[in-house]
Design a protein around this motif. Structure first.
Motif, PDB file in Angstrom:
ATOM      1  N   ALA A 724       0.808  -1.222   0.000  1.00 32.75           N
ATOM      2  CA  ALA A 724       0.000   0.000   0.000  1.00 32.75           C
ATOM      3  C   ALA A 724       0.838   1.267   0.000  1.00 32.75           C
ATOM      4  CB  ALA A 724      -0.928   0.001   1.217  1.00 32.75           C
ATOM      5  N   LEU A 725       1.968   1.260   0.702  1.00 33.59           N
ATOM      6  CA  LEU A 725       2.671   2.508   0.975  1.00 33.59           C
ATOM      7  C   LEU A 725       3.972   2.710   0.206  1.00 33.59           C
ATOM      8  CD1 LEU A 725       2.259   2.759   4.862  1.00 33.59           C
ATOM      9  CD2 LEU A 725       0.776   3.675   3.065  1.00 33.59           C
ATOM     10  N   SER A 726       4.621   1.640  -0.267  1.00 31.38           N
ATOM     11  CA  SER A 726       5.973   1.889  -0.764  1.00 31.38           C
ATOM     12  C   SER A 726       6.438   0.998  -1.902  1.00 31.38           C
ATOM     13  CB  SER A 726       6.974   1.756   0.394  1.00 31.38           C
ATOM     14  OG  SER A 726       6.936   0.451   0.954  1.00 31.38           O
ATOM     15  N   GLU A 727       5.973  -0.232  -2.010  1.00 38.48           N
ATOM     16  CA  GLU A 727       6.597  -1.197  -2.913  1.00 38.48           C
ATOM     17  C   GLU A 727       6.023  -1.100  -4.322  1.00 38.48           C
ATOM     18  OE1 GLU A 727       6.430  -5.123  -1.330  1.00 38.48           O
ATOM     19  OE2 GLU A 727       7.333  -4.560   0.581  1.00 38.48           O
ATOM     20  N   GLN A 728       6.891  -0.800  -5.274  1.00 40.93           N
ATOM     21  CA  GLN A 728       6.496  -0.771  -6.685  1.00 40.93           C
ATOM     22  C   GLN A 728       7.728  -0.961  -7.549  1.00 40.93           C
ATOM     23  OE1 GLN A 728       4.523   2.806  -8.060  1.00 40.93           O
ATOM     24  NE2 GLN A 728       4.596   2.177 -10.203  1.00 40.93           N
ATOM     25  N   PHE A 729       7.641  -1.876  -8.502  1.00 39.88           N
ATOM     26  CA  PHE A 729       8.699  -2.017  -9.490  1.00 39.88           C
ATOM     27  C   PHE A 729       8.520  -0.943 -10.555  1.00 39.88           C
ATOM     28  CE2 PHE A 729       9.013  -6.862  -8.655  1.00 39.88           C
ATOM     29  CZ  PHE A 729       9.819  -6.616  -7.554  1.00 39.88           C
ATOM     30  N   LEU A 730       9.588  -0.214 -10.808  1.00 35.46           N
ATOM     31  CA  LEU A 730       9.531   0.925 -11.716  1.00 35.46           C
ATOM     32  C   LEU A 730      10.295   0.623 -13.000  1.00 35.46           C
ATOM     33  CD1 LEU A 730      10.163   3.755  -9.091  1.00 35.46           C
ATOM     34  CD2 LEU A 730       7.971   3.076 -10.088  1.00 35.46           C
ATOM     35  N   TYR A 731       9.639   0.828 -14.121  1.00 39.41           N
ATOM     36  CA  TYR A 731      10.254   0.699 -15.441  1.00 39.41           C
ATOM     37  C   TYR A 731      10.159   2.047 -16.144  1.00 39.41           C
ATOM     38  CZ  TYR A 731      10.155  -4.425 -15.110  1.00 39.41           C
ATOM     39  OH  TYR A 731      10.354  -5.734 -14.737  1.00 39.41           O
ATOM     40  N   ASP A 732      11.231   2.449 -16.826  1.00 37.45           N
ATOM     41  CA  ASP A 732      11.150   3.692 -17.579  1.00 37.45           C
ATOM     42  C   ASP A 732      10.592   3.417 -18.981  1.00 37.45           C
ATOM     43  OD1 ASP A 732      13.222   2.740 -19.200  1.00 37.45           O
ATOM     44  OD2 ASP A 732      14.758   4.002 -18.286  1.00 37.45           O
ATOM     45  N   ALA A 733      10.519   4.446 -19.802  1.00 34.90           N
ATOM     46  CA  ALA A 733       9.886   4.325 -21.117  1.00 34.90           C
ATOM     47  C   ALA A 733      10.608   3.352 -22.034  1.00 34.90           C
ATOM     48  CB  ALA A 733       9.805   5.703 -21.775  1.00 34.90           C
ATOM     49  N   ASP A 734      11.890   3.089 -21.761  1.00 30.46           N
ATOM     50  CA  ASP A 734      12.660   2.139 -22.567  1.00 30.46           C
ATOM     51  C   ASP A 734      12.618   0.722 -21.995  1.00 30.46           C
ATOM     52  OD1 ASP A 734      13.490   4.077 -24.427  1.00 30.46           O
ATOM     53  OD2 ASP A 734      15.074   4.727 -23.057  1.00 30.46           O
ATOM     54  N   GLY A 735      11.822   0.518 -20.954  1.00 31.47           N
ATOM     55  CA  GLY A 735      11.733  -0.794 -20.348  1.00 31.47           C
ATOM     56  C   GLY A 735      12.852  -1.115 -19.387  1.00 31.47           C
ATOM     57  N   GLN A 736      13.637  -0.105 -18.994  1.00 33.79           N
ATOM     58  CA  GLN A 736      14.697  -0.334 -18.017  1.00 33.79           C
ATOM     59  C   GLN A 736      14.082  -0.462 -16.614  1.00 33.79           C
ATOM     60  OE1 GLN A 736      18.035  -0.836 -18.353  1.00 33.79           O
ATOM     61  NE2 GLN A 736      17.682  -0.882 -20.563  1.00 33.79           N
ATOM     62  N   PHE A 737      14.462  -1.500 -15.922  1.00 33.77           N
ATOM     63  CA  PHE A 737      14.021  -1.717 -14.544  1.00 33.77           C
ATOM     64  C   PHE A 737      14.883  -0.816 -13.659  1.00 33.77           C
ATOM     65  CE2 PHE A 737      12.698  -5.504 -11.629  1.00 33.77           C
ATOM     66  CZ  PHE A 737      12.251  -4.617 -10.665  1.00 33.77           C
ATOM     67  N   ASN A 739      14.678   0.161 -10.357  1.00 29.74           N
ATOM     68  CA  ASN A 739      14.901   0.024  -8.901  1.00 29.74           C
ATOM     69  C   ASN A 739      15.025  -1.426  -8.438  1.00 29.74           C
ATOM     70  OD1 ASN A 739      12.139  -0.472  -9.387  1.00 29.74           O
ATOM     71  ND2 ASN A 739      11.545   0.240  -7.346  1.00 29.74           N
ATOM     72  N   PRO A 740      15.883  -2.228  -9.090  1.00 29.60           N
ATOM     73  CA  PRO A 740      16.036  -3.623  -8.675  1.00 29.60           C
ATOM     74  C   PRO A 740      17.033  -3.794  -7.527  1.00 29.60           C
ATOM     75  CG  PRO A 740      17.358  -3.273 -10.602  1.00 29.60           C
ATOM     76  CD  PRO A 740      16.701  -1.954 -10.299  1.00 29.60           C
ATOM     77  N   ASN A 741      16.795  -3.096  -6.441  1.00 31.61           N
ATOM     78  CA  ASN A 741      17.676  -3.213  -5.277  1.00 31.61           C
ATOM     79  C   ASN A 741      16.945  -2.674  -4.061  1.00 31.61           C
ATOM     80  OD1 ASN A 741      18.377  -0.189  -4.958  1.00 31.61           O
ATOM     81  ND2 ASN A 741      18.906  -0.607  -7.098  1.00 31.61           N
ATOM     82  N   PHE A 742      17.416  -3.031  -2.875  1.00 33.45           N
ATOM     83  CA  PHE A 742      16.699  -2.660  -1.653  1.00 33.45           C
ATOM     84  C   PHE A 742      16.915  -1.215  -1.228  1.00 33.45           C
ATOM     85  CE2 PHE A 742      16.744  -7.366  -0.473  1.00 33.45           C
ATOM     86  CZ  PHE A 742      15.447  -7.538  -0.929  1.00 33.45           C
ATOM     87  N   SER A 743      17.822  -0.525  -1.874  1.00 35.15           N
ATOM     88  CA  SER A 743      17.959   0.895  -1.558  1.00 35.15           C
ATOM     89  C   SER A 743      16.877   1.723  -2.245  1.00 35.15           C
ATOM     90  CB  SER A 743      19.343   1.406  -1.961  1.00 35.15           C
ATOM     91  OG  SER A 743      19.511   1.361  -3.370  1.00 35.15           O
ATOM     92  N   GLU A 744      16.291   1.178  -3.318  1.00 36.18           N
ATOM     93  CA  GLU A 744      15.282   1.928  -4.065  1.00 36.18           C
ATOM     94  C   GLU A 744      13.916   1.230  -4.100  1.00 36.18           C
ATOM     95  OE1 GLU A 744      17.384   4.194  -7.583  1.00 36.18           O
ATOM     96  OE2 GLU A 744      18.213   2.176  -7.390  1.00 36.18           O
ATOM     97  N   PHE A 745      13.901  -0.085  -3.930  1.00 35.22           N
ATOM     98  CA  PHE A 745      12.628  -0.787  -3.763  1.00 35.22           C
ATOM     99  C   PHE A 745      12.355  -0.817  -2.269  1.00 35.22           C
ATOM    100  CE2 PHE A 745      10.196  -4.764  -3.118  1.00 35.22           C
ATOM    101  CZ  PHE A 745       9.083  -4.455  -3.881  1.00 35.22           C
ATOM    102  N   ALA A 746      11.437   0.010  -1.822  1.00 32.75           N
ATOM    103  CA  ALA A 746      11.321   0.328  -0.398  1.00 32.75           C
ATOM    104  C   ALA A 746      10.421  -0.664   0.328  1.00 32.75           C
ATOM    105  CB  ALA A 746      10.793   1.751  -0.233  1.00 32.75           C
ATOM    106  N   MET A 747      11.011  -1.754   0.777  1.00 32.18           N
ATOM    107  CA  MET A 747      10.271  -2.670   1.640  1.00 32.18           C
ATOM    108  C   MET A 747      10.108  -2.051   3.022  1.00 32.18           C
ATOM    109  SD  MET A 747      12.010  -6.326   0.662  1.00 32.18           S
ATOM    110  CE  MET A 747      10.971  -7.242   1.802  1.00 32.18           C
ATOM    111  N   PRO A 748       8.972  -2.281   3.666  1.00 35.57           N
ATOM    112  CA  PRO A 748       8.795  -1.710   5.002  1.00 35.57           C
ATOM    113  C   PRO A 748       9.730  -2.348   6.016  1.00 35.57           C
ATOM    114  CG  PRO A 748       7.001  -3.222   4.502  1.00 35.57           C
ATOM    115  CD  PRO A 748       7.793  -3.071   3.237  1.00 35.57           C
TER     116      PRO A 748
END
Length: 824
Positions: A724-737, A739-748
């Motif tokens: 609900a609050l933080s976790e989302q995989f982000l892809y840019d317009a070129d399909g680059q992933f 935030n595939p790491n715990f510094s940017e994928f914000a697990m509670p």
């Protein structure tokens, strides 16, 4: 009941052990049997597995989301000292076939791609070397020439893609993998008669389970026998090993999969088929045993376990008095580059799509969209958490548009306690429940009225404090028709109807009860559940139950822990085994006591004469005599040596889908209920959400172990808070992933958890499972996102903010508040 459900007859119950009081072990907060060896570091995980001559693998992965492979130069990598071999997709295809696919028609997927990559992180080559360090160094020396293709990231745009933007042009001319519409009941008539039609566009973004341990395999090919031995932290090893064998071009007799403990799963290790096939194939090519364990980036980008990624256009038909009449929606589902499980997540969700409400009809159009992202897989809820959120968003929207109290409107529409078993429009049943009691318990535990007054006063003072509620379902104990019931009727795929669970048990001459489980431990509590149920049923001490695990060649085709099924199913298998063991114990014991079997009973680990305290034989005495003194008993196979059995428990209640898909049959009927209430404060300057108070009341039927169930609810709620609050995989317009790491994928973390988490239980036992047990492994995540969304929207009610997308990260909330301030 609507006429479209006439053919869906509820079978009679096959329950043998009824819910009752006075049980000795079931219902006790027993410490987990699994914990001592795990806490001592003796559990045995995949990285603990070593075999003589073992090499290590590292992967060469794609930096592009969509590209053709022009050429691959492996010469520099092969020349590095310590490298055993470097292998491309063409090399691997010499010894293995494509990965299994449960989609119909299938979307082909290779463990190492042949000519084209379809998402960032997809494997294009593999290095096998003497150690992982050398393998990683060599992987960096592999040179790939690419032809970049258009990337598909947006769901709606991907539907319109043509030409080079089509992801699988050899198999289809668009990125539309499936487009099917369903109506369960008179949907159009109900909407035409509605006084209000509530409409919302809702967006659920992808995230995934990130267990402490990634997926791993140790594989060894034997060229003499042509067989494979594979250690893996997978779940399905005993249910469908033949499909793995099919990809490896061997029979099940030439494939041995050995389970190890898994450092968490939450669905992510249900299958693991791709890395099993790849690593096994590498072992065959290299001529040595090979170990491969994903690093964290690989697990993020290529684990095939991303969660749901959906866009809904939803409508709720409401009558003048506030009665919910019908629900319908169109859903676009971004499945990523492949479609391993078809639209099974939507079959799953159809088990409880109308929530706890008396909604009489339901319609859905589901469009499975392919994109240049990692493909979806199971994640705690497997799609049901999304439809729970959609239903609860529509309930809140209805309350807002009608000017009604959202809790009172929910209660008005709840299924009555005397209406069970209750059949919903899709054909599934809710086996039992008392939703009103759960709601009342939650109100009291949370002190809803006091919190509403407090929040109102704090908002008047300028603070953004709100209260939210969610009343949701927790389906459990699935039947497999969910995997294929939404497929095209002409090509439904593998229409399996069995999801059994089994154990093997024997009483040793020492009196110990030795039990073999045919499903793995993936962070749940299988040994504890089995110990409690067998101790209860056979009157033995828990310490006299000894448990181990089979491999794929010695075990029955058990399905294992997933879909909140395991406790109910393994309890059923334990009861089946206990009945068989009891019969043999009584037969041998009665003969030794010179009594009839009907004159004896099981008592305190003995066969005892009814009504007598002194006339008894211990299980040890009976097992010893029956095993080694055959001549002490009469002739006849009923006195064959030993006290042992294999026992299988099939699904407690299920029916087939209607051939015309008027309904989907009974397929996920052991249904719990949950009510979450939460108070939050939103900082309007930063968008940060603080949870002030939280109460969760769950009805999971008869509780086997309050301690372990509480842990499941706590953990699931943590998952739901992250969603609900933080976790989302982000892809840019070129399909680059991005935030595939715990510094940017914000697990509670613990800092984001409620300081005051109150947990309550209501028990309405199932009339179909042994002892009335229901599943409880996913409930926290099935309720928390809905409750938090409701609370945050309430906290920002003075700004007129409406939340239609998750997660609501601080930047997202701050943007909503700024937009509201600018327009107001």
């Amino acid at each position: 009941m609507a006429s479209h459900l006439d053919s869906n007859v509820i079978p009679p119950s096959r329950q043998r052990e009824t819910p009752r009081s006075g049980l000795t072990w079931i219902g006790q907060s027993m410490k987990r049997v699994e914990d001592p060896r795990i806490l001592a570091g003796k559990g045995g995980y995949i990285d603990d597995v070593t075999v003589p001559g073992m090499a290590h693998a590292a992967m060469v992965t794609s930096p592009h989301a969509h590209a053709r492979i022009v050429s691959i130069d492996t010469s520099k990598a092969r020349a590095l000292p310590g490298v055993i071999g470097v292998y491309t997709g063409q090399d691997l295809a010499r010894v293995v076939d494509p990965c299994p696919s449960f989609a119909s028609p299938p979307v082909p997927q290779h463990a190492i791609v042949l000519d084209k990559v379809r998402h960032v992180g997809e494997v294009v080559a593999a290095v096998v070397a003497e150690d992982r360090y050398v393998a990683e160094d060599a992987a960096e020396l592999v040179e790939v020439e690419w032809e970049i293709l258009p990337a598909n990231v947006d769901i709606e745009a991907s539907l319109e893609a043509t030409g080079d933007a089509v992801i699988h042009p050899d198999d289809r001319d668009s990125n539309r993998a499936l487009d099917e519409s369903f109506q369960f009941g008179p949907v159009d008539e109900h909407f035409a008669a509605a006084a209000h039609v509530i409409k919302r566009r809702l967006r659920w973004h992808r995230s995934s389970a990130q267990a402490i341990e990634t997926c791993g395999v140790v594989a060894q090919f034997d060229p003499i026998s042509g067989s494979y031995t594979i250690h893996a932290n997978t779940n399905f090893y005993n249910f469908i090993p033949f499909v793995i064998g099919g990809s490896l071009r061997v029979s099940p007799g030439e494939l041995r999969i050995i389970p190890v403990l898994a450092g968490g799963s939450f669905g992510s290790k249900v299958f693991n088929h791709k890395i099993l096939i790849r690593t096994a194939g590498l072992s065959r090519l290299a001529g040595v045993p090979v170990k491969y364990i994903e690093d964290r980036v690989e697990h993020f980008t290529n684990s095939d376990s991303h969660g749901s990624d959906r866009l809904y256009d939803a409508e709720l038909a409401v009558m003048e008095d506030g009665t919910f009449k019908s629900l319908r929606f169109t859903v676009l589902d971004d499945y990523g580059a492949y479609l391993q499980f078809g639209v099974g997540t939507h079959g799953n969700a159809m088990a409880q799509v109308t929530g706890p409400y008396r909604i009489e009809s339901f319609g859905m159009r589901v469009i499975a969209v392919l994109s240049n992202k990692t493909q979806q897989g199971p994640y705690r809820g497997f799609g049901s958490e999304v439809t729970n959120w959609v239903m609860e968003r529509m309930a809140d929207a209805a309350a807002k548009e009608l000017g009604r109290d959202p809790v009172e409107l929910r209660e008005q529409n709840m299924i009555a306690a005397d209406a069970f078993p209750y059949m919903i429009p899709t054909g599934n049943i809710y086996d039992s429940g008392n939703f009103q009691k759960v709601l009342a318990e939650a109100k009291g535990l949370f002190d809803l009225d006091a919190w509403r007054e407090r929040a109102k006063a704090l908002r008047a003072g300028g603070r953004c404090v709100g209260v939210g509620v969610a009343t949701c379902m927790e389906r459990s104990v699935y039947g497999p028709t969910e995997w294929w019931s939404l497929n095209n009727r002409e090509t439904p795929g593998f229409t399996l109807t069995s999801t059994p669970e089994a154990i093997t048990a024997r009483v040793d001459p020492s009196g110990k009860l030795f039990v073999t489980l045919h499903s793995p431990m993936v962070g749940n509590s299988p040994e504890t559940v089995v110990t409690q149920v067998l101790a209860e049923r056979l009157t033995v001490a828990p310490e006299d139950v000894v448990i181990n695990y089979s491999d794929s060649q010695s075990g029955f085709n058990s399905v294992g822990p997933q879909g909140s099924r395991f406790t109910a199913m393994i309890a059923g298998a334990c009861v089946s085994a206990s009945i068989k063991l009891e019969e043999r114990l009584k037969r041998f014991g009665a003969y030794m006591l010179q009594r009839r079997p009907e004159d004896v009973e099981l008592r305190d680990g003995c066969v005892a004469v009814v009504g007598s305290q002194d006339q008894k034989k211990t299980f040890a005495e009976i097992a010893l005599t029956s095993s080694f003194f055959r001549l002490s008993f009469p002739e006849g196979e009923e006195y064959d040596s030993g006290i042992d059995c294999t026992a299988v428990y099939d699904h407690p209640i299920s029916t087939d889908p209607d051939p015309e898909r008027k309904h989907l049959g009974i397929f996920y009927p052991i249904v719990g209920h949950i009510c979450h209430m939460v108070a939050v404060e939103v900082d309007p300057g930063t968008g940060k959400v603080e949870i002030l108070d939280y109460a969760a009341v769950h009805d999971n039927g008869t509780i086997v172990n309050p301690r372990t169930l509480g842990g499941q609810v706590w953990g699931g709620t943590a998952n739901g808070i992250g969603t609900a609050l933080s976790e989302q995989f982000l892809y840019d317009a070129d399909g680059q992933f991005t935030n595939p790491n715990f510094s940017e994928f914000a697990m509670p973390t613990a800092n984001e958890m409620p300081r005051n988490f109150k947990l309550g239980h209501v028990e309405t036992p199932s009339p179909y499972t042994e002892y009335g047990v229901k599943g409880g492994g996913e409930g926290g995540r099935l309720g928390a996102p809905s409750a938090l969304t409701s609370a945050i929207e309430d906290a920002l009610s003075d700004f007129g903010v409406t939340i239609s997308s998750l997660p609501v990260t601080p930047p997202v909330l701050r943007g909503m508040i700024r937009a509201a301030q600018a327009s107001g």
